[in-house]
Design an enzyme around this catalytic site. Structure first.
Site, mmCIF file in Angstrom:
data_model
loop_
_atom_site.group_PDB
_atom_site.id
_atom_site.type_symbol
_atom_site.label_atom_id
_atom_site.label_comp_id
_atom_site.label_asym_id
_atom_site.label_seq_id
_atom_site.Cartn_x
_atom_site.Cartn_y
_atom_site.Cartn_z
ATOM 1 N N ASP A 36 54.176 36.343 34.097
ATOM 2 C CA ASP A 36 53.650 37.842 34.504
ATOM 3 C C ASP A 36 52.745 37.808 35.803
ATOM 4 O O ASP A 36 51.879 36.874 36.043
ATOM 5 C CB ASP A 36 52.505 37.916 33.356
ATOM 6 C CG ASP A 36 51.682 39.153 33.261
ATOM 7 O OD1 ASP A 36 51.704 39.779 34.368
ATOM 8 O OD2 ASP A 36 50.996 39.325 32.222
ATOM 9 N N ILE A 37 53.454 38.436 36.864
ATOM 10 C CA ILE A 37 52.839 38.604 37.998
ATOM 11 C C ILE A 37 52.525 40.289 38.262
ATOM 12 O O ILE A 37 53.143 41.003 38.205
ATOM 13 C CB ILE A 37 53.549 38.350 39.336
ATOM 14 C CG1 ILE A 37 53.058 38.279 40.574
ATOM 15 C CG2 ILE A 37 55.166 38.555 39.166
ATOM 16 C CD1 ILE A 37 51.912 37.520 40.843
ATOM 17 N N GLU A 38 51.040 40.259 38.423
ATOM 18 C CA GLU A 38 50.587 41.707 38.494
ATOM 19 C C GLU A 38 49.493 42.267 39.549
ATOM 20 O O GLU A 38 49.328 43.219 40.052
ATOM 21 C CB GLU A 38 49.986 42.249 37.380
ATOM 22 C CG GLU A 38 50.987 42.123 36.050
ATOM 23 C CD GLU A 38 50.254 42.712 34.840
ATOM 24 O OE1 GLU A 38 50.028 43.713 34.544
ATOM 25 O OE2 GLU A 38 50.344 41.619 33.832
ATOM 26 N N HIS A 39 48.971 41.024 40.326
ATOM 27 C CA HIS A 39 47.927 41.188 41.220
ATOM 28 C C HIS A 39 48.174 40.457 42.462
ATOM 29 O O HIS A 39 48.563 39.097 42.224
ATOM 30 C CB HIS A 39 46.651 40.957 40.543
ATOM 31 C CG HIS A 39 46.532 41.805 39.501
ATOM 32 N ND1 HIS A 39 46.034 43.277 39.869
ATOM 33 C CD2 HIS A 39 46.580 41.677 38.113
ATOM 34 C CE1 HIS A 39 46.101 43.897 38.178
ATOM 35 N NE2 HIS A 39 46.167 42.749 37.507
ATOM 36 N N PHE A 75 53.941 47.466 41.302
ATOM 37 C CA PHE A 75 53.925 46.110 41.953
ATOM 38 C C PHE A 75 55.375 45.357 42.227
ATOM 39 O O PHE A 75 55.498 45.027 43.486
ATOM 40 C CB PHE A 75 53.138 45.079 40.964
ATOM 41 C CG PHE A 75 52.801 43.738 41.534
ATOM 42 C CD1 PHE A 75 51.675 43.421 42.351
ATOM 43 C CD2 PHE A 75 53.600 42.682 41.564
ATOM 44 C CE1 PHE A 75 51.127 42.294 43.002
ATOM 45 C CE2 PHE A 75 53.303 41.472 42.306
ATOM 46 C CZ PHE A 75 52.124 41.225 42.729
#
Length: 142
Positions: A36-39, A75
């Site tokens: 999970d990569i969002e920021h 993103f």
């Protein structure tokens, strides 16, 4: 079933991968690891991608499968497109009626975070798999 890792762009990708590996024992029939990569958290996109690739390669080597990248459409388009296109993607894109607006093939679409399921008191995420039951079986760890 499966497990996911919330990636912190400010941290070492190898250390994060080792933490995941030490914590998660996957078996046949499980989903591949999900990242999970969002920021960015103030980190440059290049640094994030370098750390991300270390995580991906370390986890792939350990489990023998490509991890799934979970992120949102914005993103992905801004920071990941062209860099992780060879990996399956699980895309969050709410308030869309038919499919997420992303310019690549997607495997999962999280279309709501406000789902109601009998027996669960809190709201849950609703997701869709983009394929057949046979394709879903092929995605799972063998």
């Amino acid at each position: 079933r499966g497990a996911y890792h919330f990636f912190l762009a400010t941290k070492n990708g190898y250390d994060q991968a080792q933490n995941f590996i030490q914590s998660v024992k996957l078996e046949a029939g499980d989903l591949p690891p999900v990242l999970d990569i969002e920021h960015l958290y103030g980190v440059s996109a290049d640094s994030m991608r370098a750390r991300l690739m270390v995580w991906i390669k370390t986890v792939k080597k350990h489990y023998g499968v490509d991890p799934i990248i979970y992120t949102n459409v914005k993103f992905y388009q801004k920071h990941l497109a062209g860099f992780v296109d060879q990996y399956p993607v699980w895309v969050a894109h709410y308030l869309q009626k038919e499919k997420p607006r992303i310019e690549r093939q997607w495997q999962f679409w999280q279309h709501s975070e406000k789902g109601k399921v009998f027996g669960i008191r809190t709201r849950v995420d609703f997701n869709v798999f983009n394929g057949t039951s046979g394709q879903f079986e092929q995605l799972l760890i063998q």
